[in-house]
Design an enzyme around this catalytic site. Sequence first.
Site, PDB file in Angstrom:
ATOM      1  CG  ASN A 128      -1.782   1.139   1.400  1.00 51.96           C
ATOM      2  OD1 ASN A 128      -2.326   1.491   0.892  1.00 51.96           O
ATOM      3  ND2 ASN A 128      -1.678   2.132   2.207  1.00 51.96           N
ATOM      4  CD  GLU A 129      -1.399   5.992   0.431  1.00 50.63           C
ATOM      5  OE1 GLU A 129      -1.192   6.586   1.243  1.00 50.63           O
ATOM      6  OE2 GLU A 129      -2.637   6.301  -0.455  1.00 50.63           O
ATOM      7  CD  GLU A 166      -6.074   3.996  -0.214  1.00 55.67           C
ATOM      8  OE1 GLU A 166      -6.861   5.958   0.213  1.00 55.67           O
ATOM      9  OE2 GLU A 166      -5.753   2.890   0.650  1.00 55.67           O
TER      10      GLU A 166
END
Length: 498
Positions: A170-171, A290
């Site tokens: 994630n990110e 997201e």
Amino acid sequence: MKTASLILDKDYKISQVDPRVYGSFIEHLGRAVYTGIYEPGHPSADENGLRRDVLELVRRLGVPVVRYPGGNFVSGFKWEDSVGKDRPARLDLAWKTTEPNSFGLHEFVDWCKKAGTSPMYAINLGTRGALEAKEVVEYCNHASGTFLSDLRIKNGAKDPFGIKLWCLGNEMDGPWQMGSKTAYEYGRAANEAAKMMKWVDDSIETVACGSSSSGMPTFGDWEYTMLSECYDNVDYVSLHRYYGNPHNDTDDFLASTMDLDEFIRTVACICDSVKGKKHSKKQVNLSLDEWNVWYHSHADDQKIHKNEPWGTALHLLEDVYNFEDALLVGLMLITILKNADRVKVACMAQLVNVIAPIMTREKGGAWAQTIYYPLMQASLFGRGTSLKPIIECEKRDTAHYTDVPDIDAAAVLNDDGALIVFAVNRSLSEDSALALDLRAFGDLRMLSHSVLHHDDMKAVNTEQNPDNVLPREITPDYNDGKVILPAASWNVIRFEKA
Ligand code: AHR
């Protein structure tokens, strides 16, 4: 009254809409899990502690896929902590809280079944690597006969979970992320993890981390460099995008989807440039995993972090959404549909309590926020083929955007021949008479026209007043091929063959 026109032709197709664009996201963060979807002892809880009132709202929302367990949380997470009987409590450095691990992998899969959705599982590529990634795929998806698959059976799940969609971290470009990496480091790690995960189960699809937002200094270079390392083993690149209206400039806020559209097109171009460089036949698509409005809770969160460090089920990221937020969510859905040829997965972030369409009170009720309704209607009616809308209307400049059209719209042709138009009138003061040129459809009858509008742009839904901002059916009025879109409104207009 302003005038505008919309041309649709059933042969001007963008793409089949992948139902997974109506997905959502649950992270171990704040009250998303604890006192959100899971609250043993709550009057509505089932025998496993799952709140039935929340399940009902999630089923009505119609989210086909739910990303889990993070988010920033996943970059410090050991999936093994979340299975079996002895579950350790751990510090979560992402959100400065304590994670009890009493709700974990099996509970989430069970919740997904009851909620009528399917899991999209994120692995930890921040502080862990390819070995743990391939092990969790084996635990989840391998039938039996190995230590990990037999452990799943011992833990109560005879049948494999069959999780199809996997996020590779994630990110990972963000300095706030545990174990953040350079694009090259991440590209190598993602490639090795995805390769081994697919060796365990070649039916899975993988999502590589794109930039955390288009505002990152490494945006663009990040996508190109990391994809150059992992192109052959990934199926999607993730995009994350949140908007806010902190300066109360609603015209500018509602224009934010100009930015989203450009972000999507840019990342698609970068995917294709890597494809070209590699002379590859494969197309990597996009996972906008997201997206939402997020800013209302920022100030409160700082206080909570200061006053209650390392608590559990804190009231973090509890944005209370107003009517104008619902309009932007509608515009974001329109943008997703207009890019249906590349956006194949999209997750509203998040689902319950944390920047969410559904809110709960501990030991209390559950209700739908304003942003619930555009997503629910898009998911319910927006299945089939996305058509290219040709829109003529007035345009204006806002603080950050040029030539912002008053009207934005997307259209979906359902498999049964019904035609659905989703449209937002961005003008805050004037209704618009939208002339529809529905060429080549033959005779169509307008079935219904649902309008989401409130005179107060800041109107909200609460536990006491949950129906304050609700879509309302108006009498279908299709005189002279025109429909009226009220000022500041989200519209769902349905036609069927006459
Ligand atoms: O959705 C909230 C947070 O936003 C997620 O944990 C992270 O991925 C993003 O920065």
